[in-house]
Design an enzyme around this catalytic site. Structure first.
Site, PDB file in Angstrom:
ATOM      1  N   TRP A  27       0.641  -1.156  -0.025  1.00 54.46           N
ATOM      2  CA  TRP A  27      -0.026   0.135   0.024  1.00 54.46           C
ATOM      3  C   TRP A  27       0.811   1.206   0.037  1.00 54.46           C
ATOM      4  CZ3 TRP A  27      -4.463  -1.520  -1.433  1.00 54.46           C
ATOM      5  CH2 TRP A  27      -4.970  -2.820  -1.361  1.00 54.46           C
ATOM      6  N   VAL A  73     -16.802   2.328   1.715  1.00 48.58           N
ATOM      7  CA  VAL A  73     -15.725   2.557   2.226  1.00 48.58           C
ATOM      8  C   VAL A  73     -14.516   1.924   1.583  1.00 48.58           C
ATOM      9  CG1 VAL A  73     -14.192   2.394   4.529  1.00 48.58           C
ATOM     10  CG2 VAL A  73     -16.688   2.699   4.593  1.00 48.58           C
ATOM     11  N   HIS A 114     -10.207  -8.606   3.402  1.00 45.16           N
ATOM     12  CA  HIS A 114      -9.285  -9.760   3.179  1.00 45.16           C
ATOM     13  C   HIS A 114      -8.025  -9.470   2.780  1.00 45.16           C
ATOM     14  CE1 HIS A 114     -10.511  -9.732  -1.391  1.00 45.16           C
ATOM     15  NE2 HIS A 114     -10.100  -8.559  -0.936  1.00 45.16           N
TER      16      HIS A 114
END
Length: 325
Positions: A130, A173, A243
């Site tokens: 990320w 979200v 997940h």
């Protein structure tokens, strides 16, 4: 016995998977689709070694994704499925400079993940998946396109398979470019939506909502789901989000949803309830996450005062789990 040994050899070999990924990264399926060429003609153009390229093209021919003609190598109909515009997501998945293709190379360090339970991605790249996406916009864009491709065919069934209209406002979200929320709003004219995602994805969602004439009913906030979420939603939707994270971070995401949840509000979690061993390893190596079973979600949710209200099979093997306080 010999057949079993050969089967195991084929299953464990790295040659073919890497040859296909290199071919896609070099753009060979598109370059040779309508313009055959020899390795010596292509090498200067691609800035590669001509002999090595000829060896690669030879194996691609063995695989049936290329063929040798009088004019040089040409992409076959099978190989054309690897093209950038084939519309099946394979190119985005295999290219070594997209989010998925880059992340899959971390499987070389799978043993680290098995030993520690942590993602292997930072071992190869020095930082998490990320963080890489946040710092490299082209990876974020490729990831969003990959997610859109994954859910594109399932969206109509997800929209039709659940009673969305009973919620006045749904907060999506981590909703990416907004494909699912746009479809929900289009099918339910009385609803409003609010999408939250990092600004790079949020910008794409704003454009999509304008394109579909939904800008007056769809608000977009650029931000992280680890930060406080917008209030005012009747339901907070987490579609293929949990997940991607280990339990610690999954708890943090759920805590933010519950923090914003009004009395009588719902948390809607759409996930596959286990059952895919290969995908579980992908989630582990890339992010340190996994697909969870229903009892895992019940345990996560209970820590935040949530209980399962219903479980609805929607599409693509996914279930929509509705939680209430």
């Amino acid at each position: 016995m010999d057949t079993d040994v050969q089967r195991l050899r084929q299953m464990s070999g790295l040659v073919t998977p890497m040859a296909l990924r290199v071919a896609v990264t070099l753009g060979l399926p598109d370059r040779l689709r309508d313009n055959p060429a020899t390795a010596h003609e292509l090498a200067p153009e691609l800035e590669v070694d001509p002999l090595a390229l000829d060896l690669l093209l030879g194996h691609l021919t063995t695989l049936g994704v290329a063929e040798l003609t009088d004019d040089g190598y040409r992409t076959t109909d099978l190989g054309a499925l690897l093209g950038a515009d084939a519309g099946n997501g394979l190119n985005n998945q295999l290219h070594q400079d997209t989010a998925a293709g880059r992340a899959d190379l971390a499987f070389i360090d799978l043993i680290h993940s098995i030993r520690t339970g942590e993602p292997a991605y930072p071992v190869r790249y020095g930082q998490g998946f990320w963080t890489d996406l946040a710092e490299q916009p082209h990876l974020r864009d490729a990831f969003d396109r990959q997610m859109n491709n994954r859910v594109r065919d399932s969206i109509p069934r997800i929209v039709a398979g659940f009673d969305w209209a009973r919620f006045g406002t749904v907060v999506d979200v981590g909703g990416g470019h907004g494909s699912l929320l746009a479809a929900v709003l289009a099918a339910n004219p009385g609803m409003r939506g609010h999408l939250v995602d990092l600004e790079e994805s949020a910008a794409g969602a704003r454009a999509l909502f304008r394109e579909h004439g939904l800008a007056d009913r769809a608000e977009v906030t650029g931000g992280s789901f680890f930060d406080p979420l917008p209030s005012g939603g009747d339901a907070y939707l987490l579609f293929d989000i949990l997940h991607n994270w280990d339990d610690e971070r999954a708890h943090r995401i759920l805590a933010r949803c519950v923090e914003a949840l009004p009395a009588g509000g719902r948390v809607l979690v759409v996930e596959t309830l286990g059952g895919n061993s290969e995908f579980d390893l992908v989630m582990l190596v890339h992010f340190g996450g996994r697909d969870r079973e229903l009892h895992d979600f019940e345990r996560l949710a209970a820590a935040h005062g949530l209980r399962v209200e219903s479980v609805t099979q929607v599409a693509g093997g996914r279930s929509l789990i509705e939680f209430t306080r």
